[in-house]
Write a protein that holds these residues in place. Sequence first.
Motif, PDB file in Angstrom:
ATOM      1  N   THR A   4       0.635  -1.170   0.111  1.00 13.57           N
ATOM      2  CA  THR A   4      -0.071   0.005  -0.055  1.00 13.57           C
ATOM      3  C   THR A   4       0.901   1.234   0.187  1.00 13.57           C
ATOM      4  OG1 THR A   4      -0.293  -0.009   2.450  1.00 13.57           O
ATOM      5  CG2 THR A   4      -1.912  -1.138   1.457  1.00 13.57           C
ATOM      6  N   ALA A   5       0.255   2.337  -0.459  1.00 15.17           N
ATOM      7  CA  ALA A   5       0.940   3.623  -0.511  1.00 15.17           C
ATOM      8  C   ALA A   5      -0.175   4.660  -0.354  1.00 15.17           C
ATOM      9  CB  ALA A   5       1.394   3.957  -2.053  1.00 15.17           C
ATOM     10  N   ILE A   6       0.332   5.563   0.670  1.00 11.38           N
ATOM     11  CA  ILE A   6      -0.658   6.505   1.338  1.00 11.38           C
ATOM     12  C   ILE A   6      -0.011   7.918   0.675  1.00 11.38           C
ATOM     13  CG2 ILE A   6      -1.491   7.660   3.246  1.00 11.38           C
ATOM     14  CD1 ILE A   6      -0.279   4.073   3.567  1.00 11.38           C
ATOM     15  N   PHE A   7      -1.032   8.768   0.085  1.00 14.94           N
ATOM     16  CA  PHE A   7      -0.573  10.113  -0.292  1.00 14.94           C
ATOM     17  C   PHE A   7      -1.691  10.925   0.810  1.00 14.94           C
ATOM     18  CE2 PHE A   7       0.620   7.711  -4.028  1.00 14.94           C
ATOM     19  CZ  PHE A   7       1.548   8.717  -4.516  1.00 14.94           C
ATOM     20  N   GLY A   8      -0.831  12.040   1.076  1.00 10.86           N
ATOM     21  CA  GLY A   8      -1.546  13.060   2.397  1.00 10.86           C
ATOM     22  C   GLY A   8      -1.367  12.485   3.492  1.00 10.86           C
ATOM     23  N   ALA A   9      -0.145  11.708   3.847  1.00  6.70           N
ATOM     24  CA  ALA A   9       0.047  11.227   5.194  1.00  6.70           C
ATOM     25  C   ALA A   9       0.138  12.059   6.434  1.00  6.70           C
ATOM     26  CB  ALA A   9       1.340  10.491   4.908  1.00  6.70           C
ATOM     27  N   LEU A  42       7.346  10.675   9.648  1.00  5.03           N
ATOM     28  CA  LEU A  42       6.098  11.283   9.971  1.00  5.03           C
ATOM     29  C   LEU A  42       5.781  11.441  11.400  1.00  5.03           C
ATOM     30  CD1 LEU A  42       3.184  11.339   9.218  1.00  5.03           C
ATOM     31  CD2 LEU A  42       2.885   8.913   9.545  1.00  5.03           C
ATOM     32  N   ASN A  43       6.714  10.647  12.592  1.00  5.95           N
ATOM     33  CA  ASN A  43       6.336  10.803  13.738  1.00  5.95           C
ATOM     34  C   ASN A  43       6.999  12.140  14.242  1.00  5.95           C
ATOM     35  OD1 ASN A  43       9.174  10.361  14.070  1.00  5.95           O
ATOM     36  ND2 ASN A  43       8.807   8.488  15.167  1.00  5.95           N
ATOM     37  N   SER A  44       7.803  12.813  13.369  1.00  6.85           N
ATOM     38  CA  SER A  44       8.185  14.300  13.782  1.00  6.85           C
ATOM     39  C   SER A  44       7.013  15.220  13.604  1.00  6.85           C
ATOM     40  CB  SER A  44       9.444  14.544  12.879  1.00  6.85           C
ATOM     41  OG  SER A  44       8.897  14.831  11.468  1.00  6.85           O
ATOM     42  N   ILE A  45       5.920  14.898  12.799  1.00  9.45           N
ATOM     43  CA  ILE A  45       4.751  15.501  12.609  1.00  9.45           C
ATOM     44  C   ILE A  45       3.504  15.266  13.580  1.00  9.45           C
ATOM     45  CG2 ILE A  45       3.159  16.359  10.970  1.00  9.45           C
ATOM     46  CD1 ILE A  45       6.262  16.893  10.290  1.00  9.45           C
ATOM     47  N   HIS A  46       3.572  13.838  13.735  1.00 11.57           N
ATOM     48  CA  HIS A  46       2.627  13.428  14.657  1.00 11.57           C
ATOM     49  C   HIS A  46       3.324  12.538  15.527  1.00 11.57           C
ATOM     50  CE1 HIS A  46      -0.958  15.026  12.191  1.00 11.57           C
ATOM     51  NE2 HIS A  46      -0.491  14.697  11.382  1.00 11.57           N
ATOM     52  N   PRO A  47       3.584  12.975  16.851  1.00 19.95           N
ATOM     53  CA  PRO A  47       4.492  12.239  17.511  1.00 19.95           C
ATOM     54  C   PRO A  47       3.985  10.590  17.847  1.00 19.95           C
ATOM     55  CG  PRO A  47       4.054  14.326  18.427  1.00 19.95           C
ATOM     56  CD  PRO A  47       3.041  14.358  17.562  1.00 19.95           C
ATOM     57  N   HIS A  48       2.698  10.475  17.772  1.00 14.97           N
ATOM     58  CA  HIS A  48       2.332   9.097  18.131  1.00 14.97           C
ATOM     59  C   HIS A  48       2.168   8.187  16.836  1.00 14.97           C
ATOM     60  CE1 HIS A  48       1.267  10.084  22.132  1.00 14.97           C
ATOM     61  NE2 HIS A  48       0.393  11.116  21.714  1.00 14.97           N
ATOM     62  N   PRO A  50       3.968   6.179  13.551  1.00 16.26           N
ATOM     63  CA  PRO A  50       5.084   5.321  13.177  1.00 16.26           C
ATOM     64  C   PRO A  50       6.362   6.169  12.818  1.00 16.26           C
ATOM     65  CG  PRO A  50       3.048   4.281  12.065  1.00 16.26           C
ATOM     66  CD  PRO A  50       2.807   5.692  12.611  1.00 16.26           C
ATOM     67  N   ASP A  51       7.563   5.649  12.699  1.00 16.84           N
ATOM     68  CA  ASP A  51       8.593   6.422  12.140  1.00 16.84           C
ATOM     69  C   ASP A  51       8.783   6.089  10.676  1.00 16.84           C
ATOM     70  OD1 ASP A  51      11.086   7.584  11.654  1.00 16.84           O
ATOM     71  OD2 ASP A  51      12.425   6.270  13.023  1.00 16.84           O
ATOM     72  N   ILE A  52       8.075   6.720   9.888  1.00 18.21           N
ATOM     73  CA  ILE A  52       8.132   6.389   8.493  1.00 18.21           C
ATOM     74  C   ILE A  52       8.588   7.676   7.715  1.00 18.21           C
ATOM     75  CG2 ILE A  52       6.504   6.024   6.428  1.00 18.21           C
ATOM     76  CD1 ILE A  52       4.620   4.539   8.131  1.00 18.21           C
ATOM     77  N   LEU A  53       9.652   7.456   6.733  1.00 17.53           N
ATOM     78  CA  LEU A  53      10.047   8.574   6.036  1.00 17.53           C
ATOM     79  C   LEU A  53       9.308   8.922   4.815  1.00 17.53           C
ATOM     80  CD1 LEU A  53      12.818  10.358   5.529  1.00 17.53           C
ATOM     81  CD2 LEU A  53      13.755   8.662   3.940  1.00 17.53           C
ATOM     82  N   LEU A  54       8.795  10.189   5.143  1.00 14.16           N
ATOM     83  CA  LEU A  54       7.981  10.698   4.046  1.00 14.16           C
ATOM     84  C   LEU A  54       8.637  11.029   2.554  1.00 14.16           C
ATOM     85  CD1 LEU A  54       6.006  13.243   6.423  1.00 14.16           C
ATOM     86  CD2 LEU A  54       5.026  10.961   5.428  1.00 14.16           C
ATOM     87  N   GLN A  55       7.863  10.492   1.434  1.00 19.01           N
ATOM     88  CA  GLN A  55       8.367  10.776   0.260  1.00 19.01           C
ATOM     89  C   GLN A  55       7.668  12.280  -0.370  1.00 19.01           C
ATOM     90  OE1 GLN A  55       8.652   7.779  -2.504  1.00 19.01           O
ATOM     91  NE2 GLN A  55       9.335   6.063  -0.926  1.00 19.01           N
ATOM     92  N   ASP A  56       8.266  12.482  -1.448  1.00 15.90           N
ATOM     93  CA  ASP A  56       7.599  13.424  -2.271  1.00 15.90           C
ATOM     94  C   ASP A  56       6.487  13.017  -3.029  1.00 15.90           C
ATOM     95  OD1 ASP A  56       7.070  15.595  -4.154  1.00 15.90           O
ATOM     96  OD2 ASP A  56       8.727  16.731  -3.657  1.00 15.90           O
ATOM     97  N   THR A  57       5.185  13.665  -2.714  1.00 12.00           N
ATOM     98  CA  THR A  57       4.115  13.353  -3.667  1.00 12.00           C
ATOM     99  C   THR A  57       4.386  13.198  -4.964  1.00 12.00           C
ATOM    100  OG1 THR A  57       2.526  14.189  -1.858  1.00 12.00           O
ATOM    101  CG2 THR A  57       1.847  14.115  -3.912  1.00 12.00           C
ATOM    102  N   GLU A  58       5.035  14.129  -5.660  1.00 11.88           N
ATOM    103  CA  GLU A  58       5.129  14.099  -6.943  1.00 11.88           C
ATOM    104  C   GLU A  58       6.068  13.212  -7.473  1.00 11.88           C
ATOM    105  OE1 GLU A  58       3.121  15.751  -8.831  1.00 11.88           O
ATOM    106  OE2 GLU A  58       2.157  16.700  -6.967  1.00 11.88           O
ATOM    107  N   LYS A  59       7.072  12.706  -6.696  1.00  9.91           N
ATOM    108  CA  LYS A  59       8.141  11.838  -7.055  1.00  9.91           C
ATOM    109  C   LYS A  59       7.910  10.304  -6.503  1.00  9.91           C
ATOM    110  CE  LYS A  59      11.529  15.640  -7.018  1.00  9.91           C
ATOM    111  NZ  LYS A  59      12.658  16.165  -6.057  1.00  9.91           N
ATOM    112  N   ALA A  60       6.936  10.134  -5.877  1.00  9.37           N
ATOM    113  CA  ALA A  60       6.719   8.742  -5.509  1.00  9.37           C
ATOM    114  C   ALA A  60       6.514   7.724  -6.441  1.00  9.37           C
ATOM    115  CB  ALA A  60       5.677   8.672  -4.298  1.00  9.37           C
ATOM    116  N   ASP A  61       6.846   6.424  -6.641  1.00  9.97           N
ATOM    117  CA  ASP A  61       6.689   5.674  -7.407  1.00  9.97           C
ATOM    118  C   ASP A  61       5.446   4.996  -7.240  1.00  9.97           C
ATOM    119  OD1 ASP A  61       6.988   3.641  -9.760  1.00  9.97           O
ATOM    120  OD2 ASP A  61       8.607   2.581  -9.145  1.00  9.97           O
TER     121      ASP A  61
END
Length: 336
Positions: A4-9, A42-48, A50-61
């Motif tokens: 799965t891929a999530i945009f607008g995470a 992601l957890n630097s934006i929402h502390p609770h 998961p620790d997921i590195l956010l990709q650029d919306t326009e560059k994600a494969d």
Amino acid sequence: MIKTAIFGATGYAGAELIKILSSHTEVDIIFAASKTYAGKSLNSIHPHAPDILLQDTEKADLHQADLVFLCLPSSSGMHIAVDALKGGAKVIDLSADFRLDDAAKYMNWYGTTHLAPELLADAVYGLSEANRSKLKNAQLVANPGCYPTSVLLPIWPIIINSIFDNNRPIIVDSKSGVSGAGRSPKQHLHFVEVSGNFQPYKIGRVHRHVPEMEQQLANWDPSIPELIFTPHLLPVPRGILSTIYLPIKKGNREDSIRAMLRETYSNEPFIKLLPSNQNVSLAHVLHSNTCAFGMNLTGNTLIITSAIDNLVKGAAGQAVQNMNIIYGITETCGLT
């Protein structure tokens, strides 16, 4: 595993979705994307979160994914949906982009041209309990809005069983927590504006959820009159409570209506019809995928009070429920 891929995470619904999917036994999150916070965790934006590195919306494969969730503002993710579908992925869109079945209607309510009008007829409206059979083969799912979910689920059995009196309008009075307005800063949503306050907004036939509700009601019964809908802003973070005044044909008793609703929803894990002596509250549903509702027949008007968590049953939870249906997974998997 479903890739799965999530945009607008980093929006409220997107973060809630990732929280649910992170504990789902059948899902592998291959990436989460954000236009604003690409390169951050992601957890630097929402502390609770998961620790997921956010990709650029326009560059994600997109081509890595089996399933793409779009948690973007309306009109922002249409091109991603088109590309994902062309690449063979399924799409569950939490915005309004594929909820309306007419491009002209979309233009009228959202003020922009629809980029993929040819997909509108193929999109399945993801009201899970009502449209389960259609969802099983869906490639594109239009996840319902939060207000419509709270309104449509309790009244669906009443409409399809033809005990509704179509000579009088349906009146809906809904209250939503502040997260329903999204994460982008707006003056009227500042703490000092909201705290200790309570106010209606978009009174009359102005709110964008009106055509969505009316369209679905008309699919169940073309004789449904116009909906009178008034939303309010509650000074709480999350949750929706809707009071629905539903005209009923003469001769119907409260006990028979209750029995019909109980039978319809007897095997539905996320629908809770409360006993006649109990009133619904946000506490019944917060942080769950449950729609809880109570009912009272006053004369020939059925008064239904319905509550959901706008971020779960009204967004991310229902999206995961729809995913479970599409892939033949136990419907409650990952959800509470």
